[in-house]
Design an enzyme around this catalytic site. Structure first.
Site, PDB file in Angstrom:
ATOM      1  N   GLY A  16      51.741  63.225 -76.918  1.00 30.16           N
ATOM      2  CA  GLY A  16      53.014  63.303 -77.374  1.00 30.16           C
ATOM      3  C   GLY A  16      53.038  64.366 -78.289  1.00 30.16           C
ATOM      4  O   GLY A  16      52.349  64.346 -79.321  1.00 30.16           O
ATOM      5  N   ASP A  63      47.392  63.361 -82.758  1.00 26.10           N
ATOM      6  CA  ASP A  63      48.616  63.521 -83.883  1.00 26.10           C
ATOM      7  C   ASP A  63      48.122  64.300 -84.941  1.00 26.10           C
ATOM      8  O   ASP A  63      48.885  63.947 -86.124  1.00 26.10           O
ATOM      9  CB  ASP A  63      49.049  62.219 -83.906  1.00 26.10           C
TER      10      ASP A  63
HETATM   11  P1  IMP Z   1      45.422  55.291 -73.208  1.00 29.16           P
HETATM   12  O1  IMP Z   1      44.815  56.935 -73.353  1.00 29.16           O
HETATM   13  O2  IMP Z   1      46.923  55.544 -73.258  1.00 29.16           O
HETATM   14  O3  IMP Z   1      44.586  54.572 -72.328  1.00 29.16           O
HETATM   15  O4  IMP Z   1      45.156  54.908 -74.920  1.00 29.16           O
HETATM   16  C1  IMP Z   1      43.985  54.898 -75.370  1.00 29.16           C
HETATM   17  C2  IMP Z   1      43.871  54.566 -76.871  1.00 29.16           C
HETATM   18  O5  IMP Z   1      44.120  56.199 -77.153  1.00 29.16           O
HETATM   19  C3  IMP Z   1      44.904  54.234 -77.424  1.00 29.16           C
HETATM   20  O6  IMP Z   1      44.438  53.844 -78.731  1.00 29.16           O
HETATM   21  C4  IMP Z   1      46.094  55.102 -77.789  1.00 29.16           C
HETATM   22  O7  IMP Z   1      47.075  54.808 -78.982  1.00 29.16           O
HETATM   23  C5  IMP Z   1      45.387  56.295 -77.872  1.00 29.16           C
HETATM   24  N1  IMP Z   1      46.152  57.587 -77.502  1.00 29.16           N
HETATM   25  C6  IMP Z   1      46.183  58.166 -76.214  1.00 29.16           C
HETATM   26  N2  IMP Z   1      47.007  59.086 -76.025  1.00 29.16           N
HETATM   27  C7  IMP Z   1      47.060  59.291 -77.629  1.00 29.16           C
HETATM   28  C8  IMP Z   1      47.916  60.575 -78.233  1.00 29.16           C
HETATM   29  O8  IMP Z   1      48.140  61.504 -77.636  1.00 29.16           O
HETATM   30  N3  IMP Z   1      47.910  60.554 -79.600  1.00 29.16           N
HETATM   31  C9  IMP Z   1      47.133  59.603 -80.495  1.00 29.16           C
HETATM   32  N4  IMP Z   1      46.807  58.508 -79.655  1.00 29.16           N
HETATM   33  C10 IMP Z   1      46.597  58.497 -78.261  1.00 29.16           C
HETATM   34 MG    MG Z   2      50.844  62.894 -80.650  1.00 28.47          MG
END
Ligand code: IMP
Ligand code: MG
Length: 399
Positions: free
Chosen positions: A40, A13
């Site tokens: 995202g 982000d």
């Molecule tokens: P996962 O990748 O969904 O398993 O999430 C693992 C960690 O990475 C969590 O803390 C999520 O919030 C973070 N995370 C995953 N994708 C993103 C992203 O695109 N932006 C920010 N945090 C992310």
């Molecule tokens: Mg993002």
């Protein structure tokens, strides 16, 4: 040598999507190399907000090819939803969005297994986006995954059935996806089969040989890397620059520049260490000023001060050659803000309001950029002062 990489130096982000959108037109192709719909990427175009999860942020430049590389994992349902949004906005994609036959699929069961294992962790939960990322990568490395290329076989449904059946042992019957979910999945897979699925590395290698410029777009951030992040509070892929080569099928010599994106403050979604986190009302203030709510999950992001000690480490791990600083317009609305320098000491700045339509950065902005650049020993090539594509200054050359 024409592979440039844009990646995040924090916990995701940072505003990568916006920077990719901004410079994308200068490239033959924009390619995603890791992650999946956990990402995202928010872009503003003509005053309208667009959120991309799996489609490269180069998609708004009609003459640029967009590649989803082998390192990415794809959720057919959400992917098709994104395609529908492109159609609704009259953005052409048909002859220029190519998907790697080696990229793996996220199955509906992956999402449910993700949710189940997070819930089982209780207070130790990671704070995953619950998009099925970890179980899908687990199956990839267990050599039990379904790849996009598998969809091209006549017997592809059998392949999917087998993969789903293997999950029976991991999911209690009560959690098994319902008919509706499965039907939506199968319908999306049918649509996906009709898209351009190919050994995309061959195209990339040809372009590379011809000297065409390729932009690799990272997802998440350095501090969420599965090895170099705060394990276990990480995502399940490599988010570092080196991952771009493996995730696309390009040799290390292809890399030309690495653009590290950092936000003027820090945010983190999910659990895990956050040394400069704000634990008072200033956290909510930053959330509000910067609209820091997850673009994938809607969760409020934890907010804190910019930590140059961590940025320095991230820049070294990635071989960063240039920096992009985002959301300066947000942090300067704080009456006072802090920055942790590379030596661990805090430095305080008095806020100011950045003129919104300035064609040049203000003297204060320039001074801040200089401080940052000196502290990190890297040029700041882009300075973002607002959500729109045009709200970007170029204090140092990007070349
Ligand atoms: P996962 O990748 O969904 O398993 O999430 C693992 C960690 O990475 C969590 O803390 C999520 O919030 C973070 N995370 C995953 N994708 C993103 C992203 O695109 N932006 C920010 N945090 C992310
Ligand atoms: Mg993002």
């Amino acid at each position: 040598m024409a592979l440039d990489i844009v990646l995040g130096l924090q916990w995701g982000d940072e505003g990568k999507g916006k920077i990719v959108d901004r410079i994308g037109a200068d490239y033959h192709c924009v390619a995603r190399f890791q992650g999946g719909p956990n990402a995202g990427h928010t872009l503003y175009r003509d005053g309208r907000k667009h959120v991309l999860h799996q489609i490269p942020s180069g998609i708004f430049h009609p003459e640029v090819f967009c590649v989803v590389g082998n390192g990415v994992i794809i959720d057919p349902v959400t992917f098709c939803r994104e395609i529908d949004q492109l159609d609704e906005n009259d953005i052409p994609w048909r002859d220029r969005l190519w998907l790697s036959s080696r990229a793996h699929l996220i199955l509906p069961t992956h999402r449910l297994i993700d949710r189940m294992s997070e819930e089982a962790k209780g207070d130790d939960r990671i704070g995953s986006t619950l998009r099925g990322i970890t179980p899908a990568y687990v199956d990839k490395y267990a050599r039990e995954g379904v790849r996009l290329g598998d969809l091209l076989a006549a017997s592809y449904e059998l392949r999917i059935e087998k993969a789903l059946e293997r999950h029976r042992t991991q999911l209690p019957e009560a959690l098994w996806p319902n008919e509706e979910t499965l039907a939506a999945f199968h319908a999306a897979v049918k649509r996906l089969r009709e898209m351009a699925i190919l050994n995309v590395e061959e195209r990339l290698l040809d372009w590379h040989d011809q000297g065409a410029a390729i932009l690799a777009e990272g997802a998440q951030g350095t501090l969420l890397d599965v090895d170099f992040g705060d394990y276990p509070y990480v995502t399940s892929s490599h988010t570092l620059a080196a991952s771009a080569c493996i995730g696309l099928g390009l040799p290390p010599q292809a890399v030309r520049r690495v653009l590290g994106v950092l936000k003027a403050y820090a945010t983190r979604v999910g659990n895990g260490p956050f040394p400069t986190e704000l634990l008072d009302e200033r956290q909510e203030q930053l959330q509000r000023l910067g609209n820091e709510f997850g673009s994938t999950t809607g969760r409020p992001r934890r907010c804190g001060w910019l930590d140059l000690e961590l940025i320095r480490r991230a820049a070294r791990l990635n071989g960063v050659t240039h920096l992009a600083l985002t959301k300066l317009d947000v942090i300067v609305q704080m009456p006072e803000f802090l920055v942790k320098e590379t030596n661990g000491a805090y430095r305080s700045f008095t806020g100011w309001v950045e003129p919104p339509d300035a064609s040049e950065p203000s003297a204060q902005a320039k001074e801040f950029v200089e401080f940052l650049s000196d502290n990190l020993g890297l040029p700041v090539s882009f300075l973002s002062v607002g959500p729109e594509r045009d709200a970007v200054h170029c204090p140092a050359p990007w070349a």
